[in-house]
Each structure stands twice: as C-alpha cells, then as structure tokens.
Design an enzyme around this catalytic site. Structure first.
Site, PDB file in Angstrom:
ATOM      1  N   CYS A 126      -4.299   6.054   0.421  1.00 41.96           N
ATOM      2  CA  CYS A 126      -3.721   4.850  -0.172  1.00 41.96           C
ATOM      3  C   CYS A 126      -3.458   5.013  -1.666  1.00 41.96           C
ATOM      4  O   CYS A 126      -3.182   4.039  -2.361  1.00 41.96           O
ATOM      5  CB  CYS A 126      -4.640   3.661   0.081  1.00 41.96           C
ATOM      6  SG  CYS A 126      -5.000   3.396   1.832  1.00 41.96           S
TER       7      CYS A 126
ATOM      8  N   LYS B 263     -12.485  -5.664   2.000  1.00 39.37           N
ATOM      9  CA  LYS B 263     -11.931  -4.851   3.091  1.00 39.37           C
ATOM     10  C   LYS B 263     -12.853  -3.661   3.331  1.00 39.37           C
ATOM     11  O   LYS B 263     -13.125  -2.882   2.413  1.00 39.37           O
ATOM     12  CB  LYS B 263     -10.528  -4.362   2.708  1.00 39.37           C
ATOM     13  CG  LYS B 263      -9.945  -3.380   3.724  1.00 39.37           C
ATOM     14  CD  LYS B 263      -8.503  -2.977   3.396  1.00 39.37           C
ATOM     15  CE  LYS B 263      -7.998  -1.951   4.395  1.00 39.37           C
ATOM     16  NZ  LYS B 263      -6.604  -1.559   4.146  1.00 39.37           N
TER      17      LYS B 263
ATOM     18  N   LYS C 179     -11.686  -8.457   5.895  1.00 40.26           N
ATOM     19  CA  LYS C 179     -11.054  -7.621   6.909  1.00 40.26           C
ATOM     20  C   LYS C 179     -11.983  -6.468   7.257  1.00 40.26           C
ATOM     21  O   LYS C 179     -12.493  -5.833   6.339  1.00 40.26           O
ATOM     22  CB  LYS C 179      -9.741  -7.089   6.339  1.00 40.26           C
ATOM     23  CG  LYS C 179      -9.021  -6.117   7.233  1.00 40.26           C
ATOM     24  CD  LYS C 179      -7.869  -5.489   6.491  1.00 40.26           C
ATOM     25  CE  LYS C 179      -7.287  -4.419   7.385  1.00 40.26           C
ATOM     26  NZ  LYS C 179      -6.362  -3.563   6.701  1.00 40.26           N
TER      27      LYS C 179
ATOM     28  N   CYS D 181       0.850  -1.187   0.000  1.00 44.40           N
ATOM     29  CA  CYS D 181       0.000   0.000   0.000  1.00 44.40           C
ATOM     30  C   CYS D 181       0.887   1.239   0.000  1.00 44.40           C
ATOM     31  O   CYS D 181       2.117   1.136   0.059  1.00 44.40           O
ATOM     32  CB  CYS D 181      -0.963   0.014   1.179  1.00 44.40           C
ATOM     33  SG  CYS D 181      -2.414   1.070   0.812  1.00 44.40           S
TER      34      CYS D 181
ATOM     35  N   TYR E 116      -2.646 -10.583  15.359  1.00 47.03           N
ATOM     36  CA  TYR E 116      -1.544 -10.206  16.246  1.00 47.03           C
ATOM     37  C   TYR E 116      -1.364 -11.226  17.365  1.00 47.03           C
ATOM     38  O   TYR E 116      -0.287 -11.322  17.951  1.00 47.03           O
ATOM     39  CB  TYR E 116      -1.779  -8.790  16.797  1.00 47.03           C
ATOM     40  CG  TYR E 116      -1.902  -7.773  15.671  1.00 47.03           C
ATOM     41  CD1 TYR E 116      -0.765  -7.280  15.031  1.00 47.03           C
ATOM     42  CD2 TYR E 116      -3.148  -7.365  15.195  1.00 47.03           C
ATOM     43  CE1 TYR E 116      -0.870  -6.392  13.972  1.00 47.03           C
ATOM     44  CE2 TYR E 116      -3.270  -6.479  14.137  1.00 47.03           C
ATOM     45  CZ  TYR E 116      -2.137  -5.996  13.528  1.00 47.03           C
ATOM     46  OH  TYR E 116      -2.238  -5.128  12.470  1.00 47.03           O
TER      47      TYR E 116
ATOM     48  N   SER F  68      -6.190  -4.589  14.221  1.00 41.86           N
ATOM     49  CA  SER F  68      -5.625  -3.941  15.412  1.00 41.86           C
ATOM     50  C   SER F  68      -6.683  -3.563  16.447  1.00 41.86           C
ATOM     51  O   SER F  68      -6.507  -3.798  17.643  1.00 41.86           O
ATOM     52  CB  SER F  68      -4.839  -2.697  14.993  1.00 41.86           C
ATOM     53  OG  SER F  68      -5.676  -1.766  14.322  1.00 41.86           O
TER      54      SER F  68
ATOM     55  N   GLU G 260     -16.461  -7.288  -4.448  1.00 47.93           N
ATOM     56  CA  GLU G 260     -15.022  -6.970  -4.456  1.00 47.93           C
ATOM     57  C   GLU G 260     -14.179  -8.244  -4.501  1.00 47.93           C
ATOM     58  O   GLU G 260     -13.182  -8.323  -5.214  1.00 47.93           O
ATOM     59  CB  GLU G 260     -14.658  -6.137  -3.220  1.00 47.93           C
ATOM     60  CG  GLU G 260     -15.111  -4.683  -3.274  1.00 47.93           C
ATOM     61  CD  GLU G 260     -14.245  -3.835  -4.212  1.00 47.93           C
ATOM     62  OE1 GLU G 260     -13.221  -4.338  -4.714  1.00 47.93           O
ATOM     63  OE2 GLU G 260     -14.609  -2.671  -4.457  1.00 47.93           O
TER      64      GLU G 260
ATOM     65  N   CYS H  13      -0.195   4.239   1.887  1.00 51.10           N
ATOM     66  CA  CYS H  13      -0.628   5.216   2.896  1.00 51.10           C
ATOM     67  C   CYS H  13       0.435   5.575   3.933  1.00 51.10           C
ATOM     68  O   CYS H  13       0.388   6.674   4.494  1.00 51.10           O
ATOM     69  CB  CYS H  13      -1.925   4.750   3.572  1.00 51.10           C
ATOM     70  SG  CYS H  13      -1.904   3.043   4.126  1.00 51.10           S
TER      71      CYS H  13
ATOM     72  N   ARG I 188     -11.397   6.778   4.615  1.00 54.44           N
ATOM     73  CA  ARG I 188     -11.185   5.968   3.416  1.00 54.44           C
ATOM     74  C   ARG I 188     -12.504   5.439   2.860  1.00 54.44           C
ATOM     75  O   ARG I 188     -12.546   4.433   2.158  1.00 54.44           O
ATOM     76  CB  ARG I 188     -10.255   4.788   3.738  1.00 54.44           C
ATOM     77  CG  ARG I 188      -8.922   5.178   4.370  1.00 54.44           C
ATOM     78  CD  ARG I 188      -7.906   4.056   4.206  1.00 54.44           C
ATOM     79  NE  ARG I 188      -6.788   4.128   5.132  1.00 54.44           N
ATOM     80  CZ  ARG I 188      -5.807   5.025   5.090  1.00 54.44           C
ATOM     81  NH1 ARG I 188      -5.810   5.974   4.156  1.00 54.44           N
ATOM     82  NH2 ARG I 188      -4.819   4.994   5.967  1.00 54.44           N
TER      83      ARG I 188
HETATM   84  C1  PBG Z   1      -3.259   0.022   4.926  1.00 51.76           C
HETATM   85  C2  PBG Z   1      -3.712  -1.007   5.894  1.00 51.76           C
HETATM   86  C3  PBG Z   1      -4.513  -0.820   7.024  1.00 51.76           C
HETATM   87  C4  PBG Z   1      -4.553  -2.032   7.692  1.00 51.76           C
HETATM   88  C5  PBG Z   1      -3.823  -2.941   6.940  1.00 51.76           C
HETATM   89  N1  PBG Z   1      -3.322  -2.297   5.821  1.00 51.76           N
HETATM   90  C6  PBG Z   1      -5.142   0.411   7.565  1.00 51.76           C
HETATM   91  C7  PBG Z   1      -6.105   1.142   6.758  1.00 51.76           C
HETATM   92  O1  PBG Z   1      -6.651   0.658   5.763  1.00 51.76           O
HETATM   93  O2  PBG Z   1      -6.315   2.309   7.128  1.00 51.76           O
HETATM   94  C8  PBG Z   1      -5.246  -2.286   8.996  1.00 51.76           C
HETATM   95  C9  PBG Z   1      -4.673  -3.366   9.842  1.00 51.76           C
HETATM   96  C10 PBG Z   1      -5.097  -3.333  11.271  1.00 51.76           C
HETATM   97  O3  PBG Z   1      -5.888  -2.474  11.712  1.00 51.76           O
HETATM   98  O4  PBG Z   1      -4.617  -4.216  12.002  1.00 51.76           O
HETATM   99  N2  PBG Z   1      -3.970   0.125   3.758  1.00 51.76           N
HETATM  100 ZN    ZN Z   2      -3.276   2.024   2.582  1.00 53.26          ZN
END
Ligand code: PBG
Ligand code: ZN
Length: 334
Positions: free
Chosen positions: A132, A198, A256, A122, A321, A282, A241, A124, A225
C-alpha cells in the site's frame, strides 16, 4: 423485583407481532454502502470467483451495476479500481485522472446525482509489489512518500466528483496529508472517511483476489501487511489509530473488519462524536456464502443475524457487499 413465576420473559417473545414491537430495526438502506469493483475496458461483468454474486464491472457498465442498488434505496457506493497501465513502485496509475475509478465517479454522479459516491484511496492495486506504499531500495516501506501519493489519488478522486474519499493504506499521517491536499485544491466539501481502525486480517483474501492486490514478498518486505495494518492482539493501539485520525481531520471513522471486531466498533463508537462506519469485508461475505452452499445454514438468516450484530455494536454506516441484495434480505423500505 418480580421474579418467576410472576415474571415470565417469554411473554415478550410469544408472537411475531409482540417481538416486532420491541426489536431493534435493521438500519434502513440509506445507512448502507455497497463496495464494488471497476476495471478498465468495455462490456465487462466478471463474477469474482471467491465472492459469488459480486462482479468486476468495466467503467461503461458501472451505471448499469449501480442502478438496481440505488433503486433499493442504498445510500452510497464505495469504488475500488484497477489499471491496465504498467504497475510501478509508487502506484502512479492510481492518480490517473482518467483511471477507471475517476471515470466511474463521473458517470455515477451524472446518472445519480443523489447517490453518495465514495472511493477507496490506496496504492496496492497499482504497485507492482502489491503493497500500500512505495518501497525503498532496501524493501522498507516509504511511509511519507506514500502520504504524498495518497494525497494525489484523493485529489484526483475529488476532482472527478467523489463525495467521500476513503484512504485505506494505514500510513501514519495519511489523513493530515490528504486533508491538506484537498484544502489546497479547493475541495473543502469532500468528506474524508478514514479506514482508521483497520486490522491486518485474514478476511481480506477474496478481495485481494478480486483486485489482484495481494502483497508480494520482495527482499526486505514480507508478503503481508502486518507492518502497517493494526494487530488484532493490540486493541489499544487499534483504538489509538482512530483517535489520531480524528485529530488529523477525518470526518468519519471506520472499523474493519466488522464481525470479528464488534468490540472495536463499540469502543471506537464510545470514544468519538464522529460517525463510525463498519466494513463487513470480503472474507466475512464469502464465509456466509460458503456455509449456505454447504447446506449448513440459511443465507438470509445468516445475513440478517450478522448484520444486526454490526448495527448493535454501534455502527452508523454499514459497508457491506450484502447491500446489493438489501431488499431481498431486509425487505423494501420507504
Ligand atoms: C486495500 C483494501 C483492502 C480492503 C479494502 N481496501 C485489502 C487490504 O488491505 O489488503 C479489504 C476489503 C475487503 O476485504 O472486503 N488497502
Ligand atoms: Zn492498500
């Protein structure tokens, strides 16, 4: 059919031994992937404030970071990187062949040839606005330019030795663009894991903290986003998607976040023959830690129950994690 009092379902639950005979087992560590963070510099092991127990590692310490995870039998890692170069509109530091991710991949493949090394693809963490994709002068997202950038990132990761590249930008056409670029550069064996379904989620906060990748409001672009990640209120669009990413050449699909989207794991699983990964993100991690720290639940019990839910929904690969504490929560496996 027998019913009470002849049929008593509690018989099946009476002892731990009887329960264990019929319980589904949590997937073994080979089916888990540990996401972790690499940064430029040396000697660093910084705990992420919003993700207690997870760290940012400098490249020189990434082998030390991953060694105990490999020792538990965890099959793969997913690397996120950062840069100390100036960020720009296109995130060009992301395809620096000597960036933190690229160097970490080289070190990990040298130290653990059997470990499957995945990389997040990515922009970002490398764009000055935290989006992104590059932005046009009017602030609109430049989808097709992003695909070209993402293809360069993926090729540089593959060239460093990544086994799996995983684009997460949610740009239209990114899978096709990356598949074509990998082929052009001779990387026919690199797996392409699409962050396919996602969602624009409030559960990414701790990660954006860890990565310094929160989207900024700039003229023409909001600080979120929602214009590119899927809407949680439109599940058919989210499923589509994954369908499109499969057609574009993805080898693995992904849902996700995981815990708030168990229904989506199930529906993606039902409409494809490809493997489906689930990303326990996360915010889902930190929520359980916060609950346990308040004394409102036992961390191990929370981790086991929520992980079982992800497996039950049909995930083939669990990106979490918690993988770094697999043995503690799930016991050692042969
Ligand atoms: C970046 C990305 C993100 C995550 C994985 N790749 C954050 C987002 O889309 O803002 C999130 C992973 C997580 O929260 O553990 N594109
Ligand atoms: Zn990104």
């Amino acid at each position: 059919m027998n019913t009470f009092p002849d049929l008593r379902l509690r018989r099946m639950r009476r002892t731990a031994g009887i329960r264990a005979m019929f319980d589904l087992e949590i997937p073994g560590p080979a089916k888990w992937c540990w996401p972790t963070f690499v940064v430029p510099g040396t000697g660093l092991r910084e705990e992420i404030a919003s993700m207690p127990g997870q760290f940012r590692w400098s490249v020189d310490r990434i082998v030390e970071a991953v060694e105990p995870v490999v020792r538990q039998g965890v099959g793969s890692v997913l690397l996120f990187g950062q840069t100390d170069r100036p960020k720009d509109n296109g995130g060009s530091a992301a395809w620096d062949d000597h960036g933190a991710v690229q160097e970490a991949v080289r070190r990990l493949k040298r130290a653990f040839p059997e470990l499957t090394v995945m990389t997040d693809v990515c922009l970002c963490a490398y764009t000055h606005h935290g989006h992104c994709a590059p932005l046009r002068p009017d602030g609109a997202l430049d989808n097709d330019a992003a695909c070209e950038c993402l293809a360069k990132v993926a090729v540089s990761h593959a060239a460093a030795g990544a086994d799996v590249v995983a684009p997460s930008a949610m740009m239209d056409g990114q899978i096709a663009a990356i598949r074509a670029a990998l082929a052009e550069n001779g990387f026919d064996d690199t797996l392409l894991m699409a962050y396919s379904t996602k969602f624009a989620s409030a559960c990414y906060g701790p990660f954006r903290d860890a990565e310094g990748s929160a989207p900024q409001a700039v003229p023409g672009a909001p600080a979120d986003r929602k214009g590119y990640q899927a809407s949680y209120a439109n599940p058919r669009n989210g499923l589509l998607e994954s369908v499109l990413d499969e057609r574009e050449g993805a080898d693995l699909l992904m849902v996700k976040p995981a815990l708030f989207y168990l229904d989506m794991i199930q529906s993606v699983r039902a409409q494809t023959l490809l493997p489906v990964a689930a990303y326990n993100v996360s915010g889902e991690y930190s929520m359980l830690i916060a609950t346990a720290r308040q004394g409102w639940g036992d961390l191990g019990d929370l981790v086991r129950e929520s992980s079982a839910a992800i497996a039950r929904a049909g995930a083939d690969l669990i990106i979490s994690y918690w993988a770094s504490r697999y043995a503690e929560f799930f016991g050692a496996r042969a």
